[in-house]
Design a protein around this motif. Structure first.
Motif, PDB file in Angstrom:
ATOM      1  N   ARG A   1       0.752  -1.311  -0.004  1.00 36.04           N
ATOM      2  CA  ARG A   1       0.043   0.033   0.128  1.00 36.04           C
ATOM      3  C   ARG A   1       0.745   1.110   0.041  1.00 36.04           C
ATOM      4  O   ARG A   1       0.537   2.070  -0.596  1.00 36.04           O
TER       5      ARG A   1
ATOM      6  N   GLU B   1       0.534   4.185  -2.610  1.00 35.66           N
ATOM      7  CA  GLU B   1       0.014   5.364  -2.106  1.00 35.66           C
ATOM      8  C   GLU B   1       0.584   6.607  -2.929  1.00 35.66           C
ATOM      9  O   GLU B   1       0.149   7.702  -3.164  1.00 35.66           O
TER      10      GLU B   1
ATOM     11  N   TYR C   1      -0.004   6.595  -6.667  1.00 31.69           N
ATOM     12  CA  TYR C   1      -1.359   6.889  -7.097  1.00 31.69           C
ATOM     13  C   TYR C   1      -1.987   8.300  -6.400  1.00 31.69           C
ATOM     14  O   TYR C   1      -2.848   8.374  -6.250  1.00 31.69           O
TER      15      TYR C   1
ATOM     16  N   HIS D   1      -4.704  10.496  -7.398  1.00 34.10           N
ATOM     17  CA  HIS D   1      -5.949   9.833  -7.572  1.00 34.10           C
ATOM     18  C   HIS D   1      -6.862   9.711  -6.132  1.00 34.10           C
ATOM     19  O   HIS D   1      -7.868   9.204  -6.110  1.00 34.10           O
ATOM     20  N   VAL D   2      -6.135  10.163  -5.103  1.00 35.64           N
ATOM     21  CA  VAL D   2      -6.619  10.054  -3.774  1.00 35.64           C
ATOM     22  C   VAL D   2      -8.048  10.604  -3.817  1.00 35.64           C
ATOM     23  O   VAL D   2      -8.230  11.770  -4.350  1.00 35.64           O
TER      24      VAL D   2
ATOM     25  N   TYR E   1     -10.381   5.058  -6.433  1.00 36.43           N
ATOM     26  CA  TYR E   1      -9.057   4.884  -5.880  1.00 36.43           C
ATOM     27  C   TYR E   1      -9.068   3.454  -5.046  1.00 36.43           C
ATOM     28  O   TYR E   1      -7.872   2.792  -5.307  1.00 36.43           O
ATOM     29  N   GLU E   2      -9.959   3.271  -3.994  1.00 37.09           N
ATOM     30  CA  GLU E   2      -9.751   2.023  -3.301  1.00 37.09           C
ATOM     31  C   GLU E   2      -9.799   0.835  -4.162  1.00 37.09           C
ATOM     32  O   GLU E   2      -8.978  -0.038  -3.915  1.00 37.09           O
ATOM     33  N   PRO E   3     -10.893   0.694  -5.084  1.00 36.93           N
ATOM     34  CA  PRO E   3     -10.625  -0.593  -5.832  1.00 36.93           C
ATOM     35  C   PRO E   3      -9.675  -0.549  -6.431  1.00 36.93           C
ATOM     36  O   PRO E   3      -8.830  -1.965  -6.842  1.00 36.93           O
TER      37      PRO E   3
ATOM     38  N   MET F   1      -6.500   0.401  -5.411  1.00 35.59           N
ATOM     39  CA  MET F   1      -5.300   0.135  -4.643  1.00 35.59           C
ATOM     40  C   MET F   1      -5.713  -1.692  -4.262  1.00 35.59           C
ATOM     41  O   MET F   1      -4.377  -2.378  -4.342  1.00 35.59           O
ATOM     42  N   GLY F   2      -6.886  -2.026  -4.115  1.00 39.78           N
ATOM     43  CA  GLY F   2      -7.298  -3.450  -4.188  1.00 39.78           C
ATOM     44  C   GLY F   2      -6.681  -4.383  -5.132  1.00 39.78           C
ATOM     45  O   GLY F   2      -5.928  -5.226  -4.965  1.00 39.78           O
TER      46      GLY F   2
ATOM     47  N   SER G   1      -2.598  -4.225  -5.677  1.00 41.58           N
ATOM     48  CA  SER G   1      -1.709  -4.938  -4.469  1.00 41.58           C
ATOM     49  C   SER G   1      -2.271  -6.532  -4.518  1.00 41.58           C
ATOM     50  O   SER G   1      -1.678  -7.265  -3.538  1.00 41.58           O
TER      51      SER G   1
ATOM     52  N   ARG H   1     -10.561  -0.585 -14.977  1.00 47.04           N
ATOM     53  CA  ARG H   1      -9.384  -0.727 -13.864  1.00 47.04           C
ATOM     54  C   ARG H   1      -8.443  -1.769 -14.548  1.00 47.04           C
ATOM     55  O   ARG H   1      -7.255  -1.612 -14.222  1.00 47.04           O
TER      56      ARG H   1
END
Ligand code: CMP
Length: 136
Positions: A44, A48, A51, A54-55, A60-62, A64-65, A68, A112
């Protein structure tokens, strides 16, 4: 104008066995060379930083998932106008918009999971190369 760019083959590209296919496209461009190449799982912390712009966006959260969730192949490609050139080989962000012949146009369908990241400017390339390959 010789440049270097940071490319990430995203977890979908690695998981689908498309690394050779995509890296081969870089190798076949006259005069371009692979300067570094590494299979690694991104945590992460590095994502972070990568990206940061894009915060707060809904994706953003999808993202990151997804990024990673499996190994990526990080590589440095060097050569004539390689920053613009790799972006064109990749195609636009939405794979359905991407022309056949581009990586996203040939292999992608959803935004994505668009297979590849490539630095979008000299400034981004400098920042991203330092983040992923600090010793280079
Ligand atoms: P890239 O342009 O390499 O960097 C940002 C990433 O966020 C992008 O690829 C996609 O993987 C993802 N992304 C951008 N926009 C969207 C969106 N609208 N929906 C889902 N994912 C997106």
């Amino acid at each position: 104008m010789t440049q270097r760019t940071l490319v990430l083959l995203k977890p979908d590209a690695v998981g689908r066995g498309l690394v050779g296919e995509i890296v081969g496209r870089f190798e076949r461009k006259a005069g371009w060379t692979i300067r570094a190449l590494e299979l690694r799982t991104l945590d992460r912390g590095i994502l972070e930083q990568h990206y940061a712009e894009h915060v707060g966006r809904p994706f953003y959260e999808p993202l990151m998932g997804f990024m990673s969730g499996g190994p990526v192949v990080a590589l440095v490609v060097e050569g004539e106008r390689v920053i613009e050139g790799v972006r064109r080989l990749a195609g636009p962000t939405d794979p359905i918009e991407a022309a056949p012949g581009s990586v996203r146009g040939d292999f992608g369908t959803i935004t994505r999971e668009n297979l590849i990241h490539a630095s979008d400017s000299e400034e981004s390339a400098a920042r991203e190369l330092k983040l992923f390959f600090p010793s280079l």
